[in-house]
Design a protein around this motif. Structure first.
Motif, mmCIF file in Angstrom:
data_model
loop_
_atom_site.group_PDB
_atom_site.id
_atom_site.type_symbol
_atom_site.label_atom_id
_atom_site.label_comp_id
_atom_site.label_asym_id
_atom_site.label_seq_id
_atom_site.Cartn_x
_atom_site.Cartn_y
_atom_site.Cartn_z
ATOM 1 N N VAL A 92 6.182 11.730 18.253
ATOM 2 C CA VAL A 92 6.023 10.498 17.473
ATOM 3 C C VAL A 92 4.733 10.561 16.656
ATOM 4 N N GLY A 93 3.683 11.112 17.238
ATOM 5 C CA GLY A 93 2.413 11.273 16.524
ATOM 6 C C GLY A 93 2.533 12.220 15.346
ATOM 7 N N ILE A 94 3.315 13.267 15.498
ATOM 8 C CA ILE A 94 3.523 14.204 14.391
ATOM 9 C C ILE A 94 4.298 13.523 13.269
ATOM 10 N N LEU A 95 5.313 12.736 13.639
ATOM 11 C CA LEU A 95 6.056 11.969 12.637
ATOM 12 C C LEU A 95 5.123 11.004 11.909
ATOM 13 N N TRP A 96 4.239 10.340 12.654
ATOM 14 C CA TRP A 96 3.251 9.429 12.068
ATOM 15 C C TRP A 96 2.334 10.186 11.094
ATOM 16 N N ALA A 97 1.898 11.373 11.486
ATOM 17 C CA ALA A 97 1.004 12.162 10.630
ATOM 18 C C ALA A 97 1.706 12.554 9.328
ATOM 19 N N VAL A 98 2.947 12.986 9.425
ATOM 20 C CA VAL A 98 3.687 13.392 8.221
ATOM 21 C C VAL A 98 3.920 12.189 7.308
ATOM 22 N N LEU A 99 4.363 11.077 7.874
ATOM 23 C CA LEU A 99 4.582 9.874 7.065
ATOM 24 C C LEU A 99 3.275 9.347 6.473
ATOM 25 N N SER A 100 2.193 9.445 7.228
ATOM 26 C CA SER A 100 0.881 9.031 6.719
ATOM 27 C C SER A 100 0.476 9.865 5.517
ATOM 28 N N LEU A 101 0.685 11.156 5.623
ATOM 29 C CA LEU A 101 0.340 12.044 4.517
ATOM 30 C C LEU A 101 1.190 11.742 3.288
ATOM 31 N N LEU A 102 2.493 11.547 3.482
ATOM 32 C CA LEU A 102 3.381 11.259 2.353
ATOM 33 C C LEU A 102 3.019 9.948 1.665
ATOM 34 N N THR A 103 2.753 8.899 2.437
ATOM 35 C CA THR A 103 2.417 7.613 1.824
ATOM 36 C C THR A 103 1.041 7.645 1.170
ATOM 37 N N ALA A 104 0.101 8.362 1.749
ATOM 38 C CA ALA A 104 -1.232 8.463 1.149
ATOM 39 C C ALA A 104 -1.170 9.213 -0.184
ATOM 40 N N VAL A 105 -0.396 10.283 -0.230
ATOM 41 C CA VAL A 105 -0.252 11.042 -1.482
ATOM 42 C C VAL A 105 0.482 10.202 -2.527
ATOM 43 N N ALA A 106 1.537 9.500 -2.130
ATOM 44 C CA ALA A 106 2.281 8.664 -3.074
ATOM 45 C C ALA A 106 1.405 7.530 -3.608
ATOM 46 N N SER A 107 0.649 6.879 -2.741
ATOM 47 C CA SER A 107 -0.224 5.779 -3.169
ATOM 48 C C SER A 107 -1.315 6.266 -4.109
ATOM 49 N N LEU B 183 -6.516 5.585 3.241
ATOM 50 C CA LEU B 183 -5.244 6.186 3.663
ATOM 51 C C LEU B 183 -5.318 7.712 3.667
ATOM 52 N N LEU B 184 -5.977 8.292 2.665
ATOM 53 C CA LEU B 184 -6.117 9.751 2.628
ATOM 54 C C LEU B 184 -6.965 10.266 3.790
ATOM 55 N N LEU B 185 -8.027 9.541 4.122
ATOM 56 C CA LEU B 185 -8.889 9.937 5.234
ATOM 57 C C LEU B 185 -8.131 9.909 6.556
ATOM 58 N N VAL B 186 -7.374 8.860 6.786
ATOM 59 C CA VAL B 186 -6.584 8.758 8.016
ATOM 60 C C VAL B 186 -5.517 9.849 8.048
ATOM 61 N N ALA B 187 -4.857 10.089 6.915
ATOM 62 C CA ALA B 187 -3.812 11.115 6.869
ATOM 63 C C ALA B 187 -4.389 12.501 7.154
ATOM 64 N N LEU B 188 -5.568 12.777 6.615
ATOM 65 C CA LEU B 188 -6.213 14.074 6.885
ATOM 66 C C LEU B 188 -6.517 14.222 8.372
ATOM 67 N N GLY B 189 -7.059 13.167 8.975
ATOM 68 C CA GLY B 189 -7.327 13.208 10.414
ATOM 69 C C GLY B 189 -6.059 13.378 11.229
ATOM 70 N N ALA B 190 -4.988 12.704 10.826
ATOM 71 C CA ALA B 190 -3.721 12.811 11.550
ATOM 72 C C ALA B 190 -3.134 14.210 11.443
ATOM 73 N N VAL B 191 -3.210 14.805 10.261
ATOM 74 C CA VAL B 191 -2.687 16.167 10.096
ATOM 75 C C VAL B 191 -3.528 17.159 10.906
ATOM 76 N N LEU B 192 -4.839 16.954 10.918
ATOM 77 C CA LEU B 192 -5.690 17.820 11.745
ATOM 78 C C LEU B 192 -5.362 17.658 13.225
ATOM 79 N N GLY B 193 -4.966 16.441 13.625
ATOM 80 C CA GLY B 193 -4.573 16.194 15.011
ATOM 81 C C GLY B 193 -3.325 16.957 15.411
#
Length: 160
Positions: free
Chosen positions: A8-23, A95-105
């Motif tokens: 679920v965390g990996i799904l969150w990281a991927v969706l976070s990255l996609l929404t941050a890039v789109a925004s 959003l980009l900062l959180v997405a970067l942290g999530a992807v690193l996680g």
């Protein structure tokens, strides 16, 4: 490498990255508002504009057909758009900062704990609220002279 996130965390990281890039992409593209001026299509965003008039020889107006930013922050046509630029830009950065942290996680073990995940989720919520507030502020600038020249003299806040 084993990451610190569940499926679920990996799904969150991927969706976070996609929404941050789109925004962030939407923030930088100048296609928020369309109109015509001197028979040419014109588009605006908060701090960018495509196709704008300049004084040519003999005091005639000539359309420059290119996209660019305003020369300075104070050259942005309205106070609402200046505030919108700051608020939306801050939200996108968050959003980009959180997405970067999530992807690193996803790649680094023990990087994101349960409490850190909740804090990142709260930061994402604040970033989304800032972007939403920026989108709500944008129509307040529709009464600027540039928008009125492009969309018609009847343009006003929340009415094009």
């Amino acid at each position: 490498m084993k990451g610190s996130l569940t499926l679920v965390g990996i799904l969150w990281a991927v969706l976070s990255l996609l929404t941050a890039v789109a925004s962030t992409t939407s923030y930088f593209l100048p296609y928020w508002l369309f109109g015509t001026q001197l028979g040419k299509p014109v588009s605006f965003s908060m701090f960018r504009r495509c196709n704008y008039p300049v004084r040519g020889e003999g005091r005639t107006l000539v359309m420059v057909e290119e996209c660019g930013r305003y020369a300075s922050f104070t050259a942005i046509p309205s106070l609402a758009w200046q505030m919108c630029t700051i608020v939306t830009g801050t939200g996108c950065a968050l959003l980009l900062l959180v997405a970067l942290g999530a992807v690193l996680g996803c790649c680094m073990e023990e990087l994101i704990s349960r409490i850190m995940g909740r804090c990142m989720g709260a930061a994402q919520f604040v970033g989304g609220l800032l972007i939403g507030a920026g989108c709500a502020l944008y129509p307040l600038g529709w009464n600027s002279p540039e928008v009125m020249q492009t969309c018609g003299n009847a343009s006003s806040q929340f009415h094009l």
